[in-house]
Design an enzyme around this catalytic site. Structure first.
Site, PDB file in Angstrom:
ATOM      1  N   ALA A 182     -27.580  24.753  37.479  1.00 46.15           N
ATOM      2  CA  ALA A 182     -27.606  23.741  36.260  1.00 46.15           C
ATOM      3  C   ALA A 182     -26.804  24.202  35.666  1.00 46.15           C
ATOM      4  O   ALA A 182     -26.202  25.810  35.190  1.00 46.15           O
ATOM      5  CB  ALA A 182     -28.375  24.722  35.745  1.00 46.15           C
ATOM      6  N   ILE A 211     -30.652  18.017  35.537  1.00 45.34           N
ATOM      7  CA  ILE A 211     -30.824  19.383  36.609  1.00 45.34           C
ATOM      8  C   ILE A 211     -31.735  18.928  38.159  1.00 45.34           C
ATOM      9  O   ILE A 211     -33.177  18.652  37.820  1.00 45.34           O
ATOM     10  CB  ILE A 211     -31.329  21.073  36.188  1.00 45.34           C
ATOM     11  CG1 ILE A 211     -30.644  21.240  34.940  1.00 45.34           C
ATOM     12  CG2 ILE A 211     -31.048  21.586  37.379  1.00 45.34           C
ATOM     13  CD1 ILE A 211     -29.407  21.281  35.403  1.00 45.34           C
ATOM     14  N   ASP A 242     -16.416  21.487  44.131  1.00 49.27           N
ATOM     15  CA  ASP A 242     -14.413  21.108  45.541  1.00 49.27           C
ATOM     16  C   ASP A 242     -15.523  21.401  47.028  1.00 49.27           C
ATOM     17  O   ASP A 242     -15.243  20.727  47.398  1.00 49.27           O
ATOM     18  CB  ASP A 242     -13.764  21.989  45.400  1.00 49.27           C
ATOM     19  CG  ASP A 242     -12.881  21.632  44.487  1.00 49.27           C
ATOM     20  OD1 ASP A 242     -13.400  20.398  43.894  1.00 49.27           O
ATOM     21  OD2 ASP A 242     -11.549  21.656  44.398  1.00 49.27           O
ATOM     22  N   ARG A 279     -18.803  18.354  46.481  1.00 47.36           N
ATOM     23  CA  ARG A 279     -18.082  16.783  46.288  1.00 47.36           C
ATOM     24  C   ARG A 279     -17.827  15.636  47.489  1.00 47.36           C
ATOM     25  O   ARG A 279     -18.110  14.429  46.781  1.00 47.36           O
ATOM     26  CB  ARG A 279     -16.815  16.588  44.984  1.00 47.36           C
ATOM     27  CG  ARG A 279     -16.416  15.270  44.912  1.00 47.36           C
ATOM     28  CD  ARG A 279     -15.102  15.357  43.935  1.00 47.36           C
ATOM     29  NE  ARG A 279     -16.156  16.576  42.159  1.00 47.36           N
ATOM     30  CZ  ARG A 279     -15.776  17.322  41.511  1.00 47.36           C
ATOM     31  NH1 ARG A 279     -14.149  17.944  41.941  1.00 47.36           N
ATOM     32  NH2 ARG A 279     -16.624  17.800  40.729  1.00 47.36           N
ATOM     33  N   GLN A 326     -27.908  -9.043  48.410  1.00 47.44           N
ATOM     34  CA  GLN A 326     -27.214 -10.629  47.949  1.00 47.44           C
ATOM     35  C   GLN A 326     -27.401 -11.235  49.872  1.00 47.44           C
ATOM     36  O   GLN A 326     -28.339 -12.710  48.922  1.00 47.44           O
ATOM     37  CB  GLN A 326     -26.369 -10.898  47.864  1.00 47.44           C
ATOM     38  CG  GLN A 326     -25.420 -12.293  46.978  1.00 47.44           C
ATOM     39  CD  GLN A 326     -26.560 -12.563  45.523  1.00 47.44           C
ATOM     40  OE1 GLN A 326     -27.020 -11.563  45.206  1.00 47.44           O
ATOM     41  NE2 GLN A 326     -26.394 -13.909  45.023  1.00 47.44           N
ATOM     42  N   GLY A 328     -31.676 -12.331  49.600  1.00 48.49           N
ATOM     43  CA  GLY A 328     -32.151 -13.391  48.550  1.00 48.49           C
ATOM     44  C   GLY A 328     -33.373 -12.727  47.735  1.00 48.49           C
ATOM     45  O   GLY A 328     -33.033 -11.274  47.310  1.00 48.49           O
ATOM     46  N   GLU A 354     -22.151  14.648  39.692  1.00 51.54           N
ATOM     47  CA  GLU A 354     -20.882  15.500  39.804  1.00 51.54           C
ATOM     48  C   GLU A 354     -19.981  14.852  39.861  1.00 51.54           C
ATOM     49  O   GLU A 354     -18.631  15.127  40.665  1.00 51.54           O
ATOM     50  CB  GLU A 354     -21.355  15.978  42.377  1.00 51.54           C
ATOM     51  CG  GLU A 354     -22.349  16.424  42.366  1.00 51.54           C
ATOM     52  CD  GLU A 354     -21.737  17.007  43.700  1.00 51.54           C
ATOM     53  OE1 GLU A 354     -20.694  17.559  43.970  1.00 51.54           O
ATOM     54  OE2 GLU A 354     -23.204  17.754  44.411  1.00 51.54           O
ATOM     55  N   SER A 402     -17.590   8.187  38.625  1.00 51.12           N
ATOM     56  CA  SER A 402     -16.341   7.857  38.772  1.00 51.12           C
ATOM     57  C   SER A 402     -15.034   7.386  37.996  1.00 51.12           C
ATOM     58  O   SER A 402     -13.627   8.027  38.692  1.00 51.12           O
ATOM     59  CB  SER A 402     -16.442   6.334  39.185  1.00 51.12           C
ATOM     60  OG  SER A 402     -17.650   6.333  39.685  1.00 51.12           O
ATOM     61  N   GLU A 403     -14.942   7.718  36.153  1.00 49.51           N
ATOM     62  CA  GLU A 403     -13.983   7.023  35.973  1.00 49.51           C
ATOM     63  C   GLU A 403     -13.591   8.909  35.604  1.00 49.51           C
ATOM     64  O   GLU A 403     -12.035   9.536  35.241  1.00 49.51           O
ATOM     65  CB  GLU A 403     -14.309   7.100  34.334  1.00 49.51           C
ATOM     66  CG  GLU A 403     -14.809   5.611  34.292  1.00 49.51           C
ATOM     67  CD  GLU A 403     -16.731   5.855  34.877  1.00 49.51           C
ATOM     68  OE1 GLU A 403     -16.767   4.522  34.887  1.00 49.51           O
ATOM     69  OE2 GLU A 403     -17.109   6.604  35.260  1.00 49.51           O
TER      70      GLU A 403
END
Length: 391
Positions: free
Chosen positions: A131, A164, A245, A248, A341, A344, A368, A371-372
């Protein structure tokens, strides 16, 4: 159908390949691929199954507490998550949260804390939760407002946590709260809070696109013994980052599992689907897409298992783990989208394999560390190394 030649890469020992094979065979027999109607019960059942079969022994450290080894084997965790994700996203979630939820205890807990919690985690008898996030403090941990005030031999917790995982079904929660030793991230401590502790409640259950147990937690005068603090006061940020660490990199491996399954589904579809007098795989556009998918998966796998191997050598992998998570999750999203894709209209039918994967992958690009945020971590580590003359 998945190509497993990557297990021959020099990142792995022979026992890693044996582990993957044994788990793959077990999961094929024991794990359903369908999303369950009762997610809470399905998650509880999966945790117990994983514990009974011995797989959760890899989620913790130290044999005296039921672990597979004295230290956490990051490569083993990654292989387990990749394999489980290929079979069932909730099974991967169940394993991962046992590791993440107990990771702080493994890394920084006292002997008494490790003895009280880790054996039950390894047996699947106690469900763990981590948490950290709050309504106004997700990636920005320093903005945390949940507070723990020392009162004699106790701490009193007040505040909220949100997003959480295992919220509502966990038996204990590793909770991070501001104790105020120093400003910002340096004034945070970590605590173990058992479910059912007076003053602690599940404020809200949260439904998401891929069904997982998720909740908002509330603490209102929640009193816990000081002996439930993990590590030193004010060291909670360090405890949290050390835990992240480890895990991730394993988020990247879960993304790999989803991506490999999507490629398998795409290959089967492309070689069987008749179109205009030939199969879908005969079209050069299809061949180019399959090539891109396979190349992206291998590139992500190399980054993922490089990070896992480096951590098992005792190296700091903050940058490498961020690179792995960023690349693997973004690649998996692209691979799964391309696979859908190819199916279909069938690809968006509820509970089709590619439809399930499409829902499963989206959260991995956020939790976790979005991306930024991974991009910021990578750049920060590069600049720090340059400033210190390490490059």
């Amino acid at each position: 159908m998945s190509d497993k030649t990557y297990l021959d890469w020099p990142f792995f020992e022979p026992d890693h390949a044996a582990l993957e094979q044994a788990l793959d065979e077990w999961a094929s027999r024991e794990i359903s691929q369908q999303h369950a109607s009762d997610v809470d019960q399905a998650c509880r059942t999966l945790v117990r199954q994983l514990g009974d079969a011995g797989w959760l022994a890899h989620a913790i450290a130290e044999r005296e507490y039921g672990a597979a080894g004295e230290r956490i084997d990051t490569r083993a965790i990654c292989l387990i998550r990749e394999t489980l994700a290929r079979h069932n996203g909730l099974a991967d979630f169940a394993f991962a949260m046992q590791g993440l939820g107990s990771g702080a205890i493994c890394l920084h807990g006292s002997a008494a804390q490790r003895a009280a919690y880790l054996p039950r985690v390894a047996r699947g008898e106690a469900i763990a939760a981590f948490a950290l996030s709050e309504p106004q403090a997700g990636s920005d941990v320093a903005a945390m407002q949940c507070a723990a005030v020392r009162d004699g031999d106790d701490y009193v917790l007040d505040g909220e946590k949100t997003w959480i995982s295992n919220g509502g079904i966990a038996d204990f929660y590793v909770v991070f709260a501001r104790t105020g030793e120093q400003p910002g991230a340096r004034g945070i401590s970590a605590f173990i809070v058992d479910a059912g502790t007076p003053g602690f409640e599940i404020a809200e259950r949260i439904d998401v696109i891929a069904p997982h147990p998720l909740a908002r937690l509330r603490f209102n005068g929640c009193r816990i013994p000081a002996s439930q603090r993990i590590g030193e006061a004010g060291q909670g940020f360090k405890v949290a980052m050390a835990t992240l660490d480890v895990f991730r990199t394993s988020v990247a491996s879960a993304a790999l599992g989803f991506a490999r399954r999507a490629l398998d589904e795409a290959m089967q579809r492309a070689t069987a689907r008749q179109m205009f007098g030939q199969v879908l795989a005969d079209f050069q556009l299809t061949q180019a897409k399959l090539a891109q998918m396979a190349t992206g998966i291998d590139a992500a796998a190399l980054l993922t298992y490089r990070a896992a191997w480096l951590r098992d050598q005792g190296r700091n992998v903050t940058k490498e783990a961020a690179m792995a998570k960023l690349t693997a999750t973004e690649t998996a999203q692209q691979v799964i989208d391309a696979a859908l894709q190819m199916f279909g209209g069938l690809g968006v039918v509820s509970e089709q394999p590619v439809e399930r994967l499409y829902r499963e992958i989206r959260a991995l690009r956020i939790y976790e560390g979005a991306s930024e945020v991974q991009q910021l971590i990578i750049a920060r580590e590069m600049l720090r190394a340059a400033k210190n003359g390490e490059v």
